[in-house]
Design an enzyme around this catalytic site. Structure first.
Site, PDB file in Angstrom:
ATOM      1  N   SER A 182      -0.814  -4.009  12.213  1.00 53.08           N
ATOM      2  CA  SER A 182      -0.121  -5.076  11.481  1.00 53.08           C
ATOM      3  C   SER A 182       1.000  -5.653  12.332  1.00 53.08           C
ATOM      4  O   SER A 182       1.565  -4.975  13.189  1.00 53.08           O
ATOM      5  CB  SER A 182       0.438  -4.536  10.167  1.00 53.08           C
ATOM      6  OG  SER A 182       1.303  -3.467  10.425  1.00 53.08           O
ATOM      7  N   LYS A 209      -9.618  -2.384   1.512  1.00 52.99           N
ATOM      8  CA  LYS A 209      -9.416  -1.243   2.419  1.00 52.99           C
ATOM      9  C   LYS A 209     -10.127   0.020   1.919  1.00 52.99           C
ATOM     10  O   LYS A 209     -10.667   0.784   2.707  1.00 52.99           O
ATOM     11  CB  LYS A 209      -7.928  -0.935   2.592  1.00 52.99           C
ATOM     12  CG  LYS A 209      -7.063  -2.118   3.010  1.00 52.99           C
ATOM     13  CD  LYS A 209      -7.420  -2.698   4.359  1.00 52.99           C
ATOM     14  CE  LYS A 209      -6.317  -3.619   4.855  1.00 52.99           C
ATOM     15  NZ  LYS A 209      -6.688  -4.471   5.969  1.00 52.99           N
ATOM     16  N   CYS A 257       0.812  -7.879  14.643  1.00 48.61           N
ATOM     17  CA  CYS A 257       0.457  -8.114  16.048  1.00 48.61           C
ATOM     18  C   CYS A 257      -0.385  -9.372  16.245  1.00 48.61           C
ATOM     19  O   CYS A 257      -0.949  -9.584  17.313  1.00 48.61           O
ATOM     20  CB  CYS A 257      -0.272  -6.901  16.625  1.00 48.61           C
ATOM     21  SG  CYS A 257       0.775  -5.456  16.791  1.00 48.61           S
ATOM     22  N   GLY A 258      -0.499 -10.195  15.197  1.00 49.90           N
ATOM     23  CA  GLY A 258      -1.119 -11.503  15.383  1.00 49.90           C
ATOM     24  C   GLY A 258      -2.616 -11.566  15.183  1.00 49.90           C
ATOM     25  O   GLY A 258      -3.287 -12.402  15.782  1.00 49.90           O
ATOM     26  N   LYS A 259      -3.166 -10.697  14.315  1.00 50.14           N
ATOM     27  CA  LYS A 259      -4.624 -10.689  14.122  1.00 50.14           C
ATOM     28  C   LYS A 259      -5.116 -11.994  13.491  1.00 50.14           C
ATOM     29  O   LYS A 259      -6.049 -12.619  13.985  1.00 50.14           O
ATOM     30  CB  LYS A 259      -5.020  -9.479  13.261  1.00 50.14           C
ATOM     31  CG  LYS A 259      -6.503  -9.259  13.165  1.00 50.14           C
ATOM     32  CD  LYS A 259      -6.891  -7.803  13.019  1.00 50.14           C
ATOM     33  CE  LYS A 259      -6.224  -7.097  11.880  1.00 50.14           C
ATOM     34  NZ  LYS A 259      -6.821  -7.239  10.578  1.00 50.14           N
ATOM     35  N   ARG A 273       0.851  -1.190   0.000  1.00 57.65           N
ATOM     36  CA  ARG A 273       0.000   0.000   0.000  1.00 57.65           C
ATOM     37  C   ARG A 273       0.888   1.243   0.000  1.00 57.65           C
ATOM     38  O   ARG A 273       1.942   1.254   0.624  1.00 57.65           O
ATOM     39  CB  ARG A 273      -0.890   0.019   1.248  1.00 57.65           C
ATOM     40  CG  ARG A 273      -2.131  -0.835   1.130  1.00 57.65           C
ATOM     41  CD  ARG A 273      -3.065  -0.695   2.323  1.00 57.65           C
ATOM     42  NE  ARG A 273      -2.468  -1.172   3.561  1.00 57.65           N
ATOM     43  CZ  ARG A 273      -2.027  -0.387   4.540  1.00 57.65           C
ATOM     44  NH1 ARG A 273      -2.107   0.924   4.440  1.00 57.65           N
ATOM     45  NH2 ARG A 273      -1.504  -0.889   5.631  1.00 57.65           N
ATOM     46  N   GLY A 325      -4.131  -4.000  -1.809  1.00 58.37           N
ATOM     47  CA  GLY A 325      -5.051  -2.990  -1.288  1.00 58.37           C
ATOM     48  C   GLY A 325      -5.155  -1.748  -2.147  1.00 58.37           C
ATOM     49  O   GLY A 325      -6.106  -0.981  -2.029  1.00 58.37           O
ATOM     50  N   TYR A 380      -1.287  -3.666  -7.203  1.00 58.52           N
ATOM     51  CA  TYR A 380      -1.031  -4.484  -6.024  1.00 58.52           C
ATOM     52  C   TYR A 380      -2.130  -4.409  -4.966  1.00 58.52           C
ATOM     53  O   TYR A 380      -2.497  -3.323  -4.522  1.00 58.52           O
ATOM     54  CB  TYR A 380       0.295  -4.047  -5.376  1.00 58.52           C
ATOM     55  CG  TYR A 380       0.808  -5.098  -4.425  1.00 58.52           C
ATOM     56  CD1 TYR A 380       1.594  -6.146  -4.892  1.00 58.52           C
ATOM     57  CD2 TYR A 380       0.465  -5.098  -3.082  1.00 58.52           C
ATOM     58  CE1 TYR A 380       2.030  -7.141  -4.045  1.00 58.52           C
ATOM     59  CE2 TYR A 380       0.895  -6.090  -2.231  1.00 58.52           C
ATOM     60  CZ  TYR A 380       1.679  -7.104  -2.717  1.00 58.52           C
ATOM     61  OH  TYR A 380       2.112  -8.099  -1.889  1.00 58.52           O
TER      62      TYR A 380
END
EC number: 4.1.1.32
Length: 611
Positions: A273, A231, A275-277, A82, A224, A222
């Site tokens: 981003s 998004k 952080c394990g979503k 992005r 997003g 590419y």
């Protein structure tokens, strides 16, 4: 139709929707494509388009025994992520864009874009993609139409959204409003000019016009930047629609947690981003009798239900995940979904037997690969084999643990909302907010330390309110006011409880204070028990944290003292944190909600009494 006599497909358009036909004609006159194709969303169309992309060198067909009906794409090295610096919110009034967004006057931006788009599709096919975010049979379906000159975008959108004839028929039958989303690679072809595998333009613009609910994206093929339902629509434009219509469009996962007593709870969670979503959305619990199912890993739309409850749906049909770090050891549920195939991978490495690989996928690194730029690669190479932002694009229906409620247009009632960042110190493993507004305060100050993957200084704090910093489609202060206002529209008894989590806290000797991954289910269990009024907590200045014995440590080599250390609130650390929050809030100027200023002042008072 003047110059469009050479575009006979427009005359055979499969719709009578006057607004859509007028827009398609206007875009065709501006961009001058060789032909127009109305996307029907069928398997036959997908097979034909992916076949053409393989012939063009854009896609590489993978070994069908390893990844059935799957492909790899490799982008131009200048088109890999992005482009936040070239992403604009062109509201009529600059104040409405706020300090977190780039702004240009709409008329000036439109003039610039028209110049860029003029003739930009010459020599190419213009694809018209009707799509719906969420369910076609929702009470208020949110439609979009993306026009693009990229067949790669068409193929990816078929995975990420509900597209095609059925959607177009409903748009036509109901004369529905749709978000017009215009995309061009900005790479016209002169007669006889050879194409390249990944056309793009160094001049990239991703532009949103919130009042007219429109999107223009130029120059990038590419992710997003080009899959405009994601998004651009589902967060930036939808957040403005949500403000105007009284709902929320958020950068959150949705999971379903079922207890041994077979009682189910639904939670959404926002994480910046890295952080394990996705790992949390696809969690394998390590505590017996508890089960996690997923409804989504990235975007959540929340509405107030008929009884004042907050209901959540996932408007997407696919996973568009960062590949590196997704592996059989860390996220087997994601890997099982990917292994079923029907996926498009971008900027990953290729194995010698026609499969794909990326860092973190397997414990053992293959002895030889072809890297994302087409070079021969061995473990001795000094660059990663896959680009750090390489992606998998996979149908959500392939997740074994997908909750059946994903398919419900009404969505699910949320019991809890989690906000989480990446902090080595200061922020406890888990904290329960004192109230809805206190929870909004937690979300508004959400922060992560920058990692080596992010540009700039490592370890610097980046504030990311609700993990929405790059995606809020209007003024950030107004956005926080809107969050606070939800409590006035909802039944206070039915509002979700809010928790702040931090899986990344370190001990004094530098180790992680908490094992993370599947063991995070233990924290979710405590949150549910708090909601049910069953679990013990200690009141701290920042909120309620688990008492040492309140977290289920069965089977873990941890003591209650470990837990106490992981949830400790340190006065010195928080004095520094409060100063940092003051600096952050100063950026909002007079758009900061008074209620959040009051929350900060009250926290300072409580902290002053804390030893």
């Amino acid at each position: 139709m003047g110059d469009l006599a050479r575009l006979p497909l427009l005359e055979k358009a499969p719709t009578t929707h006057a607004g859509l036909l007028a827009w398609v004609e206007e875009v065709a006159e501006l961009t001058q494509p060789d032909r127009i194709h109305w996307v029907d969303g069928t398997e036959e169309e997908y097979t034909r388009l992916t076949g053409e992309l393989v012939e063009a060198g854009t896609l590489t067909r993978l070994n069908p025994e390893l990844f059935p009906n799957s492909f790899a794409a490799f982008s131009d090295p200048a088109d890999v992520a992005r482009v936040e610096e070239q992403t604009f919110i062109c509201s009529e009034n600059q104040r409405d864009a706020g300090f977190t967004n780039n702004w240009m006057a709409p008329a000036e931006m439109k003039q610039k874009l028209r110049g860029l788009f003029a003739g930009s599709m010459r020599g190419r096919t213009m694809y018209v993609i009707p799509f719906v975010m969420g369910h076609l049979d929702a009470e208020d379906p949110k439609f979009g139409v993306e026009i693009t000159d990229s067949a790669y975008v068409v193929a990816s959108m078929r995975i990420m959204a509900n597209i095609g004839t059925e959607v177009l028929d409903k748009i036509t039958a109901t004369n529905a409003f749709f978000v017009p989303a215009l995309h061009s690679l900005g790479a016209p072809l002169a007669p006889g000019q050879a194409d390249v595998a990944w056309p793009c333009n160094p001049d990239k613009w991703i532009v949103h016009f919130p009042e007219e609910r429109s999107i223009w994206s130029f120059g990038s093929g590419y992710g997003g930047n080009a899959l405009l339902g994601k998004k651009c629509y589902a967060l930036r434009i939808a957040s403005v629609m949500a403000r105007d219509e009284g709902w929320l469009a958020e950068h959150m996962l949705i999971l379903k947690l079922t207890s041994p007593e077979k009682k189910s709870y639904y939670m959404s969670a926002a994480f910046p981003s890295a952080c394990g979503k996705t790992n949390l959305a696809l969690l394998d619990p390590t505590i017996e009798g508890w089960e996690v199912e997923t409804l989504g890993d990235d975007i959540t739309w929340m509405r107030i239900g008929k009884e004042g409850e907050l209901r959540a749906t996932n408007p997407e049909a696919g996973l568009f995940g960062v590949a590196p770090g997704t592996g059989w050891g860390t996220n087997p549920n994601a890997m099982r979904a990917i292994a079923k195939g029907h996926s498009i991978f971008t900027n990953v490495a290729l194995t010698d037997d026609g499969g794909v690989w990326w860092e973190g996928m397997t414990e053992e690194t293959p002895a030889h690969l072809t890297d994302w730029q087409g070079n021969s690669w061995t473990p001795d190479s000094d660059k990663p084999a896959a680009h750090p932002n390489s992606r998998f694009c996979t149908p959500i229906s392939q997740i074994d643990m997908l909750a059946e409620e994903y398919y419900s247009p009404e969505g699910v009632e949320l019991s809890a909302i989690l906000f989480g960042g990446r902090r080595k110190t200061t922020v406890p493993l888990v904290t329960q907010a004192r109230s809805w507004t206190n929870g909004i305060f937690m979300g508004s100050t959400l922060s992560s330390e920058t990692t080596a993957a992010a540009a700039g200084q490592v370890g610097v704090l980046r504030r990311d309110p609700m993990a929405m910093l790059p995606f809020i489609g209007y003024d950030a202060g107004d956005y926080l006011k809107h969050w606070i206002s939800v409590s006035g529209k909802a039944n206070p008894e039915r509002l979700p409880h809010i928790f702040l989590v931090n899986w990344f806290r370190r001990t004094a000797d530098g180790d992680f204070a908490w094992p993370g991954f599947g063991d995070n289910a233990r924290v979710l269990k405590w949150a549910i028990e708090r909601i049910e009024g069953k679990a013990d907590a200690i009141e701290t200045p920042i909120g309620f944290v688990p008492a040492g014995h309140a977290l289920d440590l069965t089977g873990l080599d941890l003591t209650h003292a470990h837990v106490e250390d992981a949830v400790r609130v340190d006065r010195e650390e928080w004095d520094a944190e409060l100063a940092s929050i003051e600096e952050w809030y100063a950026k909002f100027g007079d758009s900061l909600p008074e209620a959040l200023r009051a929350e900060l002042d009250a926290l300072k008072e409580r902290m002053a009494d804390h030893s």
